[in-house]
Write an enzyme that holds these catalytic residues in place. Structure first.
Site, PDB file in Angstrom:
ATOM      1  N   ASP A  18      -1.657 -30.779  57.428  1.00  0.00           N
ATOM      2  CA  ASP A  18      -0.238 -30.610  57.714  1.00  0.00           C
ATOM      3  C   ASP A  18       0.038 -31.360  59.016  1.00  0.00           C
ATOM      4  O   ASP A  18      -0.905 -31.705  59.754  1.00  0.00           O
ATOM      5  CB  ASP A  18       0.102 -29.133  57.845  1.00  0.00           C
ATOM      6  CG  ASP A  18       1.547 -28.897  58.227  1.00  0.00           C
ATOM      7  OD1 ASP A  18       2.440 -29.434  57.543  1.00  0.00           O
ATOM      8  OD2 ASP A  18       1.785 -28.200  59.231  1.00  0.00           O
ATOM      9  N   ASP A  20       3.403 -31.027  61.504  1.00  0.00           N
ATOM     10  CA  ASP A  20       4.016 -30.206  62.559  1.00  0.00           C
ATOM     11  C   ASP A  20       3.181 -28.960  62.802  1.00  0.00           C
ATOM     12  O   ASP A  20       2.942 -28.168  61.881  1.00  0.00           O
ATOM     13  CB  ASP A  20       5.445 -29.791  62.165  1.00  0.00           C
ATOM     14  CG  ASP A  20       6.467 -30.855  62.505  1.00  0.00           C
ATOM     15  OD1 ASP A  20       6.320 -31.509  63.541  1.00  0.00           O
ATOM     16  OD2 ASP A  20       7.417 -31.024  61.722  1.00  0.00           O
TER      17      ASP A  20
END
Length: 343
Positions: A18, A20
């Site tokens: 991922d 953020d």
């Protein structure tokens, strides 16, 4: 995991990150992230990035990462905007009008697959695609509401309730989807991004089915998505989900491993498999009392966390879900502080 043996990543060919809360926070790399990705490349591992953020195209994300010191190619980046566009391309005739609620990147992805992005319900869109955009407002939601009530298919790129920021969690696309859900009395026809498994399965397929580890900071998207895809996952505590969230996680959103940060990929002392095999082990024990879980012992805070997961995730009336944790002794109090729990 504990001292001895190789690093966690040694067991995997592909690592899917991922972004953020894992690699960067808004526009700055998280400490250690640049070095971690460089080390993976140097070790011959494949790397991919799967993000629910629909406000940037894959090439823009790759450029952003490269500018932070993380070399990345557009084909290593999978975004929910691109995935939503692909879904609509498969379901709609070429040139069909799609009302876009979101950033310019989402409009560009719709155009790139041969569909026609529009902004008003009067243009008779056959579908509405909704993704995060910092400028999305009431007028955009109103147009979407009119179009959906008229029969347009409603596709959401993702339903993240919040997104991380330097000031703490801020409203994400899921909060905007919730506004429409309230107005319409129903949810989207389709949600494309995590926790749906498509981004992860696509990354694994592109890598030739390589052994894959998913690394994320959110239980409700990254980790649940990995679970749905049947992939092992590492939760890092650098983003949205914290230890309290982990202890309360439902079965479908529980990670395989936990670490404070990306050092857990390489250092066996910086990662733990959860839950522990029993409510006692690696120097710690935990017992459920009427009003609290009592933690006693000494050792790594991460091992204490694994024991606490074993207690709170246990089925039946002995489970400690929702109970506060009470330390027994100074070492236990120190461990709880290290985990960000009240001590």
């Amino acid at each position: 995991m504990s001292s001895g043996g190789g690093g966690l990543v040694d067991g995997y060919r592909l690592v899917v990150f991922d972004l953020d809360g894992v690699i960067y926070l808004i526009d700055r790399p998280i400490p250690g992230a640049v070095e971690a990705v460089a080390r993976l490349h140097a070790g011959g591992h494949l790397v991919a990035y799967a993000t629910n953020n629909a406000s940037r195209r894959s090439a823009e994300v790759a450029d952003l990462l490269t500018g932070m010191g993380v070399p990345a190619r557009a084909d290593e980046v999978l975004t929910s905007a691109a995935a939503a566009a692909e879904v609509l391309r498969e379901r709609l005739p070429a040139g069909a009008a799609v009302l876009v609620v979101g950033a310019e990147a989402l409009r560009a992805e719709i155009s790139a697959v041969g569909l026609r992005p529009v902004g008003r319900a009067e243009e008779a869109p056959v579908a509405v695609v909704q993704g995060y955009g910092p400028q999305v407002g009431w007028a955009d939601l109103a147009e979407a509401s009119v179009a959906i009530r008229a029969g347009a298919m409603w596709v959401a790129t993702n339903t993240d309730r919040t997104l991380p920021s330097g000031r703490g969690p801020l409203p994400g696309n899921g909060s905007l989807v919730a506004a429409l859900r309230t107005a319409l009395g129903r949810g989207p026809d389709l949600v494309v991004g995590k926790p749906e498994p498509a981004l992860f399965t696509t990354a694994a397929r592109r890598a030739g089915g390589a052994d894959c580890l998913v690394v994320g900071d959110r239980l409700d998207t990254d980790i649940e998505g990995a679970c749905r895809a049947g992939l092992p996952s590492l939760l890092v505590l650098t983003g949205v989900s914290g230890v309290t969230d982990l202890l309360a996680a439902p079965p479908q959103a529980r990670p395989t491993y936990v670490s404070f940060d990306l050092a857990g990929l390489f250092d066996p002392d910086a990662v733990v498999r959860v839950p522990a095999g029993s409510p006692a082990g690696e120097g710690w024990s935990a017992q459920v009392r009427q009003d609290a879980i009592e933690l006693a012992g000494a050792g790594r805070p991460l091992d204490a966390l694994a024991v606490l997961c074993a207690v709170t995730w246990a089925p039946g009336p002995a489970a400690g879900e929702g109970l506060p944790v009470r330390p027994v002794g100074t070492a236990a109090a120190d461990a709880l502080r290290a985990l960000g729990l009240p001590s």
